[in-house]
Design a protein around this motif. Structure first.
Motif, PDB file in Angstrom:
ATOM      1  N   GLY A   7       7.248  -8.000   8.091  1.00 27.75           N
ATOM      2  CA  GLY A   7       7.324  -6.547   8.261  1.00 27.75           C
ATOM      3  C   GLY A   7       6.383  -5.814   7.315  1.00 27.75           C
ATOM      4  N   VAL A   8       6.331  -6.258   6.061  1.00 23.81           N
ATOM      5  CA  VAL A   8       5.433  -5.644   5.071  1.00 23.81           C
ATOM      6  C   VAL A   8       3.977  -5.870   5.469  1.00 23.81           C
ATOM      7  CG1 VAL A   8       4.657  -5.767   2.660  1.00 23.81           C
ATOM      8  CG2 VAL A   8       7.105  -5.782   3.193  1.00 23.81           C
ATOM      9  N   GLU A  11       3.140  -3.769   8.571  1.00 26.66           N
ATOM     10  CA  GLU A  11       3.059  -2.353   8.212  1.00 26.66           C
ATOM     11  C   GLU A  11       1.743  -2.035   7.507  1.00 26.66           C
ATOM     12  OE1 GLU A  11       5.323   0.827   5.302  1.00 26.66           O
ATOM     13  OE2 GLU A  11       6.433  -0.926   6.016  1.00 26.66           O
ATOM     14  N   ASN A  12       1.349  -2.883   6.564  1.00 23.26           N
ATOM     15  CA  ASN A  12       0.104  -2.631   5.826  1.00 23.26           C
ATOM     16  C   ASN A  12      -1.129  -2.774   6.711  1.00 23.26           C
ATOM     17  OD1 ASN A  12       1.058  -1.903   3.253  1.00 23.26           O
ATOM     18  ND2 ASN A  12       1.580  -4.025   2.857  1.00 23.26           N
ATOM     19  N   GLY A  14      -1.106  -2.254   9.929  1.00 28.07           N
ATOM     20  CA  GLY A  14      -1.032  -1.069  10.785  1.00 28.07           C
ATOM     21  C   GLY A  14      -1.581   0.166  10.093  1.00 28.07           C
ATOM     22  N   LYS A  15      -1.250   0.346   8.814  1.00 25.04           N
ATOM     23  CA  LYS A  15      -1.770   1.485   8.042  1.00 25.04           C
ATOM     24  C   LYS A  15      -3.290   1.410   7.913  1.00 25.04           C
ATOM     25  CE  LYS A  15       2.324   2.388   5.258  1.00 25.04           C
ATOM     26  NZ  LYS A  15       2.896   2.348   3.895  1.00 25.04           N
ATOM     27  N   ASP A  18      -4.717   2.337  11.227  1.00 29.21           N
ATOM     28  CA  ASP A  18      -4.541   3.784  11.425  1.00 29.21           C
ATOM     29  C   ASP A  18      -5.615   4.560  10.676  1.00 29.21           C
ATOM     30  OD1 ASP A  18      -2.278   3.353  12.952  1.00 29.21           O
ATOM     31  OD2 ASP A  18      -0.871   3.841  11.331  1.00 29.21           O
ATOM     32  N   ARG A  45       2.652 -11.593  17.680  1.00 27.70           N
ATOM     33  CA  ARG A  45       3.805 -11.186  16.866  1.00 27.70           C
ATOM     34  C   ARG A  45       4.847 -12.305  16.877  1.00 27.70           C
ATOM     35  NH1 ARG A  45       5.003  -6.688  14.660  1.00 27.70           N
ATOM     36  NH2 ARG A  45       3.318  -5.622  15.729  1.00 27.70           N
TER      37      ARG A  45
END
Length: 81
Positions: A7-8, A11-12, A14-15, A18, A45
């Motif tokens: 998840g971490v 998320e990173n 993805g950031k 983005d 995934r």
């Protein structure tokens, strides 16, 4: 791979994607590359109890851990290549 750690990582990454997507002045090619990375990462995934990658045959034989697609994404987008 551990769900929390994945998840971490997700998320990173993805950031990072983005941020690339938001930057002004980049070309349509960059937007297409960002979209392609998102699609590829989504296909790879981890799923199920063992966290195996559904999109990568080699990962089916590995006990846990990231598949090669996520390893490359981590190396280039998080650790800086």
């Amino acid at each position: 791979m551990d769900e929390v750690l994945f998840g971490v990582l997700a998320e990173n990454i993805g950031k990072f994607l983005d941020g690339v997507d938001r930057r002004a002045g980049h070309t349509e090619e960059v937007r297409l590359l960002v979209a392609a990375w998102r699609a590829m990462l989504d296909l790879h995934r981890p799923e199920g109890r063992r966290g195996g990658c559904a999109g990568c045959a080699a990962a089916r034989h590995r006990k846990g851990g990231m598949c090669d697609v996520w390893r490359v994404a981590n190396a280039f987008f998080i650790r800086g290549g």
